[in-house]
Design an enzyme around this catalytic site. Structure first.
Site, short mmCIF file in Angstrom:
data_model
loop_
_atom_site.label_atom_id
_atom_site.label_comp_id
_atom_site.label_asym_id
_atom_site.label_seq_id
_atom_site.Cartn_x
_atom_site.Cartn_y
_atom_site.Cartn_z
N LYS A 66 0.82 -1.21 0.00
CA LYS A 66 0.00 0.00 0.00
C LYS A 66 0.86 1.27 0.00
O LYS A 66 2.08 1.20 0.04
CB LYS A 66 -0.97 -0.03 1.18
CG LYS A 66 -1.86 -1.29 1.22
CD LYS A 66 -2.95 -1.29 0.18
CE LYS A 66 -3.60 -2.64 -0.07
NZ LYS A 66 -4.40 -3.18 1.02
C1 LIG Z 1 -5.36 -4.32 1.53
C2 LIG Z 1 -6.83 -4.13 1.66
C3 LIG Z 1 -7.55 -4.45 2.83
C4 LIG Z 1 -6.93 -5.20 3.96
O1 LIG Z 1 -5.81 -4.59 4.43
P1 LIG Z 1 -4.83 -5.36 5.45
O2 LIG Z 1 -4.07 -4.20 6.06
O3 LIG Z 1 -3.95 -6.24 4.61
O4 LIG Z 1 -5.64 -6.10 6.43
C5 LIG Z 1 -8.88 -4.14 2.90
N1 LIG Z 1 -9.52 -3.56 1.88
C6 LIG Z 1 -8.89 -3.26 0.72
C7 LIG Z 1 -9.66 -2.60 -0.38
C8 LIG Z 1 -7.54 -3.56 0.57
O5 LIG Z 1 -6.92 -3.31 -0.59
#
Ligand SMILES: *Cc1c(COP(=O)(O)O)cnc(C)c1O
Length: 386
Positions: free
Chosen positions: A189
């Site tokens: 991210k």
């Molecule tokens: C990555 C993601 C999540 C979950 O995030 P984590 O930090 O890995 O638990 C939830 N929603 C979306 C749209 C994502 O891309």
């Protein structure tokens, strides 16, 4: 030639020094870095409160609980998202359903949401919470969704996992419109703490509830105790919470990462614009650009346009992977997963999300990507699509 991943984290020497300093300090968890990271994140998002947790999945789960999701309630989300956007409702014992997407933004469709709400209102089956997703980093139609929330009486939990740094009507996502917004700091991210998540909210009571849920529902502050404490060791459990605390190592990394959010965003935006130009002549549908919002450019997803080429998505995907290019697909619609089919969902339930998912590819995009690497991606696309 070296492999080009679809995403790659950016960790600076300053980030490393910040984490090492924590390792030498007195606190590995529950120290001063966490409130500092939360304060910086809240300030950057022009919002009163930010609550950090172990990951965005936990953030969605705790936010659902704090917004009153439980057995007998309904939660609606977009099928074009990661599994966590829907699973969070199931963790709470709620019923989950989906609202189809707008093919242009690839985000939850406001007309589809209105139609579903009107039908649900006549059946007494309105959702408690709707979770729109800022897919790829493009903010969803938050003002319109806010207006529907006020009309039909549901809470808006924005899944902004892709959208740290995105803006709508000149304001950062996570600042307004939604009752709460969730951000992910997973390694792929925009800002990373390895694993990590954040909830922002303008609502002080909701933030307080999230802090309780994050740490066993436990209270130590004398002013909040229900009985006069015998001494300063006394703590009380007021509700059933979890341990979803972020460590000091992660908070220090996140705080340091915030320093390069603007330069990283500028780099992503410049690369996205360059893709727009280089791919203009190819039979690919590029991500939408809307005048009222700025994407965080977490992803650069294109659609193979079947009206202009006989090549399938699978062929284009294979050609890129054969050239050592880490193309990816976001997402397989949640309702078509075997687990969700067992809950009664079927292919065909959300045709716009399914049509999009059948054609899409996420091209590599990350701040350190060079123009040479980007040109290599474009050349392979030209070879396979011409
Ligand atoms: C990555 C993601 C999540 C979950 O995030 P984590 O930090 O890995 O638990 C939830 N929603 C979306 C749209 C994502 O891309």
């Amino acid at each position: 030639m070296a492999f080009i991943p679809y995403s790659r984290q950016q960790v600076s020497e300053e980030d490393i020094a910040a984490v090492v300093a924590v390792l030498r300090s007195d606190f590995l968890t529950q120290g001063p870095e966490l409130p500092r990271f939360e304060a910086a994140f809240a300030q950057r998002h022009q919002v009163a409160h930010a609550v950090a947790v172990t990951n965005a999945t936990a953030a969605l789960h705790l936010a659902c609980l704090a917004l009153g999701v439980g057995p007998g309630t309904r939660v609606w989300t977009s099928p074009n998202s990661f599994l966590a956007s829907a699973n969070c409702a199931l963790y709470c014992g709620a019923q989950v359903d989906f609202v189809d997407i707008d093919p242009r933004t690839r985000n939850l469709s406001v007309p589809a949401l209105r139609a579903r709400l009107e039908a649900a209102a006549t059946l007494g089956a309105l959702p408690r919470v709707v979770i729109p997703v800022d897919f790829g980093g493009l903010p969803c139609d938050l003002p319109e969704i806010r207006a529907l929330a006020d009309e039909f009486g549901f809470a808006v939990l924005e899944d902004a996992s892709h959208a740290t740094g995105a803006r709508l009507h000149g304001r950062p996502v996570g600042s307004a419109w939604a009752d709460a917004s969730v951000f992910s700091f997973h390694a792929v991210k925009i800002v990373t703490t390895g694993e990590g998540g954040m909830v922002t909210t303008p609502d002080a009571a909701l933030a307080e509830r999230l802090r309780l849920l994050r740490s066993h529902g436990m209270v130590r502050d004398a002013a909040q105790l229900r009985s006069p404490p015998e001494g300063p060791w006394v703590y009380e459990q007021h509700l059933l919470g979890w341990n979803c605390r972020m460590t000091e190592l992660q908070a220090a990394l996140g705080l340091s990462q915030m320093q390069h959010l603007d330069t990283a965003h500028a780099r992503r935006a410049a690369l996205a614009e360059r893709y727009d130009g280089l791919l203009a002549a190819l039979p690919l549908i590029r991500p939408a650009r809307l005048a009222d919002r700025v994407s965080a450019w977490h992803l650069y997803p294109v659609e193979v346009d079947g009206a202009r080429t006989d090549r399938t998505r699978a062929e284009v995907f294979a050609a890129l992977r054969a050239a050592d290019i880490g193309v990816n697909v976001h997402y397989i619609p949640i309702h078509t997963q075997p687990y969700y089919r067992e809950l009664g969902f079927r292919p065909g339930d959300f045709p716009a999300a399914e049509a999009y998912a059948a054609r899409t590819l996420s091209l590599p995009l990350f701040p350190q990507m060079t123009h040479d690497e980007q040109d290599r991606v474009v050349e392979v696309l030209q070879q396979v699509l011409r």
